[in-house]
Motif scaffolding. Structure first.
Motif, PDB file in Angstrom:
ATOM      1  N   GLN A  51       0.823  -1.212   0.000  1.00 14.63           N
ATOM      2  CA  GLN A  51       0.000   0.000   0.000  1.00 14.63           C
ATOM      3  C   GLN A  51       0.853   1.257   0.000  1.00 14.63           C
ATOM      4  N   GLN A  63      -4.072   1.145 -17.962  1.00 20.77           N
ATOM      5  CA  GLN A  63      -4.207  -0.167 -17.321  1.00 20.77           C
ATOM      6  C   GLN A  63      -3.019  -1.091 -17.617  1.00 20.77           C
ATOM      7  N   ASP A  75      -6.055 -10.064  -1.164  1.00 24.97           N
ATOM      8  CA  ASP A  75      -6.087  -8.649  -0.774  1.00 24.97           C
ATOM      9  C   ASP A  75      -5.072  -7.800  -1.540  1.00 24.97           C
ATOM     10  N   GLN A  78      -6.366  -7.197  -5.069  1.00 24.65           N
ATOM     11  CA  GLN A  78      -7.440  -6.198  -5.089  1.00 24.65           C
ATOM     12  C   GLN A  78      -6.881  -4.780  -4.962  1.00 24.65           C
ATOM     13  N   ALA A  79      -5.846  -4.617  -4.146  1.00 25.59           N
ATOM     14  CA  ALA A  79      -5.236  -3.295  -3.987  1.00 25.59           C
ATOM     15  C   ALA A  79      -4.630  -2.820  -5.303  1.00 25.59           C
ATOM     16  N   ALA A  81      -5.576  -3.762  -8.325  1.00 26.99           N
ATOM     17  CA  ALA A  81      -6.681  -3.462  -9.241  1.00 26.99           C
ATOM     18  C   ALA A  81      -7.293  -2.104  -8.930  1.00 26.99           C
ATOM     19  N   THR A  82      -7.445  -1.802  -7.654  1.00 27.69           N
ATOM     20  CA  THR A  82      -7.982  -0.505  -7.251  1.00 27.69           C
ATOM     21  C   THR A  82      -7.067   0.628  -7.682  1.00 27.69           C
ATOM     22  N   ALA A  83      -5.759   0.360  -7.693  1.00 31.73           N
ATOM     23  CA  ALA A  83      -4.780   1.379  -8.085  1.00 31.73           C
ATOM     24  C   ALA A  83      -4.771   1.627  -9.591  1.00 31.73           C
ATOM     25  N   GLY A  84      -5.394   0.726 -10.374  1.00 29.60           N
ATOM     26  CA  GLY A  84      -5.489   0.948 -11.802  1.00 29.60           C
ATOM     27  C   GLY A  84      -4.787  -0.061 -12.681  1.00 29.60           C
ATOM     28  N   PHE A 104     -14.513 -11.783  -3.273  1.00 31.81           N
ATOM     29  CA  PHE A 104     -14.590 -10.643  -4.187  1.00 31.81           C
ATOM     30  C   PHE A 104     -15.377 -11.039  -5.438  1.00 31.81           C
ATOM     31  N   THR A 107     -15.111  -8.795  -8.652  1.00 31.86           N
ATOM     32  CA  THR A 107     -13.759  -8.318  -8.931  1.00 31.86           C
ATOM     33  C   THR A 107     -13.434  -8.307 -10.418  1.00 31.86           C
ATOM     34  N   ASN A 108     -12.505  -7.412 -10.790  1.00 30.99           N
ATOM     35  CA  ASN A 108     -11.937  -7.412 -12.140  1.00 30.99           C
ATOM     36  C   ASN A 108     -10.642  -8.219 -12.206  1.00 30.99           C
TER      37      ASN A 108
END
Length: 220
Positions: A51, A63, A75, A78-79, A81-84, A104, A107-108
């Motif tokens: 993080q 992307q 986890d 997911q972090a 993916a959230t960041a881009g 999830f 989720t992507n």
């Protein structure tokens, strides 16, 4: 309060002694029966030093691709993916991957079952960012060179490898698992066209760990 964790670590030692280097992961996840407390590395949150890195490293381009090795319960993936990032995450344990998909459902992240010691050919040098957190150290020293080569093979030319690992200050073989990495073992990355960009030491459970950012050189 620490007795359950001690019991789990003893169980892991027994499983490692009874199986091949990677088979015990599925046994541990399956035996946990959905209780994350029975998986000692499962914190149900991204690693804080991932993080922290993401705060200061904005994804470049549209992307960019990222791969999470031994993703556990998802986890860290997911972090990212959230960041881009466009994230692929794999684990050798089918139970762990099913657990990620249950946690999830929207989720992507592309969660897959795969073996670090038998990487799909289409993944060779395919990812802009590869995140390796504590998987190398979970595998025996006698296959360390093979594991490091496999991790390195995933990073695209010019791409980034982000490693989080325990560090041992001696070259003597440690009692594990985990088998923390030594300086000579980390030096293997430089031998296969990786440049160290940044290294951050930190303490975890009163033991020295490192977060190391490498860049793969564009020339092979």
């Amino acid at each position: 309060m620490n007795e359950p964790q001690i019991d789990i670590r003893q169980k892991i030692k027994q499983l490692v002694a009874q199986s091949d280097p990677t088979a015990w992961f599925e046994v541990l996840y399956a035996d946990s029966q959905g209780d994350a407390n029975q998986v000692p590395w499962a914190k149900l949150a991204p690693h804080p030093y991932l993080q922290d890195w993401l705060i200061n490293h904005t994804p470049q381009g549209e992307q960019p691709s990222a791969l999470v090795i031994g993703c556990g319960l998802g986890d860290d993936a997911q972090a990212l993916a959230t960041a881009g990032y466009q994230v692929t995450a794999f684990d050798i344990s089918p139970t762990a991957i099913a657990w990620c998909q249950k946690r999830f459902p929207d989720t992507n992240v592309n969660y897959l079952v795969a073996d670090l010691l038998a990487i799909p050919s289409q993944w060779q040098q395919a990812f802009d960012l590869v995140f390796e957190s504590r998987n190398i150290q979970a595998l025996p020293v006698n296959i360390r060179s093979q594991v490091i080569q496999s991790v390195a093979s995933l990073v695209a030319p010019g791409g980034t490898l982000l490693v989080i690992t325990g560090f041992r200050e001696t070259e003597a073989e440690p009692d594990g698992p985990p088998w923390f990495l030594s300086q000579s073992e980390l030096a293997m990355f430089a031998e296969i066209n990786f440049t160290e960009v940044n290294k951050l030491p930190f303490l975890e459970l009163e033991r020295l760990h490192l977060r190391i950012e490498y860049q793969r050189q564009t020339a092979n």
